[in-house]
Each structure stands twice: as structure tokens, then as C-alpha cells.
Design a protein around this motif. Structure first.
Motif, mmCIF file in Angstrom:
data_model
loop_
_atom_site.group_PDB
_atom_site.id
_atom_site.type_symbol
_atom_site.label_atom_id
_atom_site.label_comp_id
_atom_site.label_asym_id
_atom_site.label_seq_id
_atom_site.Cartn_x
_atom_site.Cartn_y
_atom_site.Cartn_z
ATOM 1 N N MET A 159 0.869 -0.959 -0.057
ATOM 2 C CA MET A 159 -0.175 0.161 0.190
ATOM 3 C C MET A 159 0.807 1.342 0.013
ATOM 4 S SD MET A 159 -2.674 -1.272 0.072
ATOM 5 C CE MET A 159 -3.425 1.271 -0.588
ATOM 6 N N THR A 160 1.838 1.498 0.665
ATOM 7 C CA THR A 160 3.635 1.930 0.826
ATOM 8 C C THR A 160 3.098 2.496 -0.656
ATOM 9 O OG1 THR A 160 4.030 2.227 2.615
ATOM 10 C CG2 THR A 160 4.851 3.322 1.785
ATOM 11 N N TYR A 161 3.948 1.063 -1.150
ATOM 12 C CA TYR A 161 4.701 1.873 -3.436
ATOM 13 C C TYR A 161 3.395 2.034 -3.851
ATOM 14 C CZ TYR A 161 8.030 -1.058 -0.983
ATOM 15 O OH TYR A 161 9.429 -1.797 -0.552
ATOM 16 N N LEU A 162 1.828 1.374 -3.052
ATOM 17 C CA LEU A 162 0.896 2.044 -4.360
ATOM 18 C C LEU A 162 0.727 3.627 -4.542
ATOM 19 C CD1 LEU A 162 -1.521 -0.867 -4.641
ATOM 20 C CD2 LEU A 162 -0.320 -0.266 -6.597
ATOM 21 N N GLY A 163 0.700 3.965 -2.624
ATOM 22 C CA GLY A 163 0.486 5.529 -2.220
ATOM 23 C C GLY A 163 1.971 6.435 -3.024
ATOM 24 N N GLY A 164 2.341 6.458 -2.945
ATOM 25 C CA GLY A 164 3.256 6.682 -3.823
ATOM 26 C C GLY A 164 3.053 6.688 -5.404
ATOM 27 N N ILE A 165 3.457 6.037 -5.579
ATOM 28 C CA ILE A 165 3.300 5.702 -7.207
ATOM 29 C C ILE A 165 1.671 6.623 -7.888
ATOM 30 C CG2 ILE A 165 2.072 4.185 -9.342
ATOM 31 C CD1 ILE A 165 3.776 1.819 -7.713
ATOM 32 N N GLY A 166 0.805 6.762 -6.480
ATOM 33 C CA GLY A 166 -0.807 7.184 -7.036
ATOM 34 C C GLY A 166 -0.046 8.973 -7.253
ATOM 35 N N VAL A 167 0.589 9.188 -6.456
ATOM 36 C CA VAL A 167 0.811 11.056 -5.676
ATOM 37 C C VAL A 167 2.044 11.326 -6.760
ATOM 38 C CG1 VAL A 167 3.003 12.204 -4.244
ATOM 39 C CG2 VAL A 167 0.780 10.224 -3.048
ATOM 40 N N VAL A 168 2.548 10.642 -7.299
ATOM 41 C CA VAL A 168 3.810 10.680 -8.504
ATOM 42 C C VAL A 168 3.046 10.567 -10.360
ATOM 43 C CG1 VAL A 168 5.098 9.609 -9.762
ATOM 44 C CG2 VAL A 168 5.467 9.692 -7.454
ATOM 45 N N ALA A 169 1.754 9.953 -10.299
ATOM 46 C CA ALA A 169 0.636 9.786 -11.389
ATOM 47 C C ALA A 169 0.151 11.442 -11.080
ATOM 48 C CB ALA A 169 -0.140 8.481 -10.901
ATOM 49 N N VAL A 170 -0.549 11.954 -9.784
ATOM 50 C CA VAL A 170 -1.077 12.661 -9.621
ATOM 51 C C VAL A 170 -0.594 13.679 -10.097
ATOM 52 C CG1 VAL A 170 -2.951 13.991 -8.423
ATOM 53 C CG2 VAL A 170 -2.830 11.896 -8.098
#
Length: 243
Positions: free
Chosen positions: A120-131
Motif C-alpha cells: 500500500m505504501t508503494y501504491l500510494g507513492g506511485i499514485g502521488v507521482v501519477a497525480v
């Protein structure tokens, strides 16, 4: 049980038990917050970990047959440095220090070094970068997508502005009502209460609770109106019978 002398990394079964204990929803192991070497960590008592392992259901069929086996598994967690034995610095303090004797004791405290799944930490980081990237590349978006985003943003701003307007109007009405009535009148009295979205706008208006009475004991506007209407109906019926 895992043989730590023949293994360089924790076994899958041991990691399953670590994940099980690390999840308080599954294991019921309630960890407390403490500070170890200037870092906030979760710690628990050895007895609680053993109790949780005795009733373990990890989902892969692994089970503990006795308390002695559970103690051995917790010792394996220590050996692979998934947990560390520590002592409290002073009674009732959250400050911890590492105990030089890294052996299991049911009355001792243990702090988590294992951090659980980082998915979930990795997915959250990827989501922030994508946004962030999507925002930076906004000028390159297709015109239809940009237009749709603009309409959505205007809609969101409009709803936010409407909420502020309602809050201001209800405050003005409340202040005015205090000057002409013994109790203040609120429009949408549940607007900022901890209720669902629809319930926030029900009822339409309501009066302050009487002085010295808890708010929950004050009758709702709808209930009062219903009672008044029913009383009027009953009075009319009684008058007809008398006549």
C-alpha cells in the motif's frame, strides 16, 4: 518450526506468523506506541504474543499445537530480528531501550522491527507521482478532457461555495432568532454533525435545546409539528363529540 541454524532468511511460515501478529484485526494482539532510539515503534508483551499465536489462523493452514511451540516461534522472530526485546525506561514511560539479553520471556516487552507489507505504501507513492505528473502535463491533455476537468472543478467549487453560503445564512438566522425568541433557530441543525450526507439536511430547521437540558432530549421540529397536529385533530374530534 523453523530451524534458524540452517536458514539465512526467515521461512515463509515464520513470515506468515509475523504478518498475522502484526495485524491486530486478525490476531487481536494490541500493540502500544513507544519510542526506541528516537524512533516511534509499536511494542507488546510476550505473553500477549503467545496467546495470539495459540489461536492463530493465518489462512494457509498453519497452526500452533501448544504454548511451548508458540514460544519457540516467537523466539524465531527474535532470532531473525523481526522483533527486538526491550525494557521500559521508568514506570509508565513510553521510552524504551534494547535489552542485551535477546531471549524470550512472557513478561518482557518486544518491539516490532518488521514493518509488514509495503504494497500500500508503494501504491500510494506511485499514485502521488501519477497525480503530480498529470497536473504538470495538463496543457498536453486533449481539449475535451481539459474541458471536462474544468467543468468538474467549477462544480466542486460551486458546491463548496454553496456550503459556505448555507453556513453563513444559518448563522445569521440563528443570531436574529436569539433576539426575538427564547431559543435560537438553526437551519439544517445537523449540517455539521457526525451523520450521513442526506441526514445532514434533515430536518430543515430546529430549535436550541431548553436551558439546562441536553440537546438529544429536545424534540425535533418534525416530531413537535406532528404532535401539535395530532393534538389539534384530537381536540377537534372531542369538540364534535361534545356538540
Amino acid at each position: 518450526m523453523a530451524d534458524t541454524t540452517e536458514m539465512e532468511s526467515p521461512s515463509k511460515e515464520l513470515m506468515n506468523f509475523a504478518s498475522y501478529l502484526h495485524n491486530p484485526t486478525k490476531s487481536g494482539l494490541r500493540a502500544r506506541e513507544g519510542v526506541l532510539n528516537g524512533r516511534r515503534i509499536q511494542f507488546f508483551k510476550g505473553k500477549s504474543a503467545v496467546n495470539a499465536l495459540v489461536k492463530a489462523e493465518t489462512g494457509d493452514g498453519a497452526k500452533i499445537s501448544s504454548r511451548e511451540e508458540a514460544v519457540e516461534w516467537v523466539q524465531d522472530l527474535l532470532d531473525f530480528q523481526l522483533i527486538v526485546r526491550c525494557d521500559k525506561v521508568g514506570e509508565g514511560s513510553q521510552q524504551l531501550r534494547i535489552n542485551p539479553m535477546q531471549s524470550f520471556d512472557e513478561e518482557a516487552y518486544f518491539a516490532w522491527l518488521y514493518e509488514g507489507s509495503q504494497l500500500m505504501t508503494y501504491l500510494g507513492g506511485i499514485g502521488v507521482v501519477a497525480v503530480v505528473l498529470a497536473g504538470v502535463m495538463f496543457p498536453l491533455w486533449p481539449s475535451s478532457l481539459r474541458k471536462g476537468t474544468w467543468y468538474l472543478s467549477m462544480l466542486a467549487l460551486g458546491l463548496l461555495g454553496l456550503l459556505f453560503a448555507i453556513a453563513i445564512v444559518r448563522l445569521i438566522v440563528y443570531v436574529i432568532s436569539l433576539g426575538v425568541a427564547p431559543r435560537g433557530l438553526w437551519i439544517f441543525p445537523n449540517l455539521f454533525e457526525d451523520v450521513g450526507f442526506v441526514e445532514s439536511f434533515i430536518p430543515l430547521y430546529g430549535w436550541d435545546a431548553p436551558s439546562g437540558a441536553p440537546a438529544e432530549n429536545a424534540p425535533s421540529t418534525a416530531a413537535a409539528a406532528t404532535a401539535s397536529s395530532a393534538s389539534g385533530t384530537d381536540s377537534g374530534a372531542e369538540q364534535k363529540k361534545t356538540n
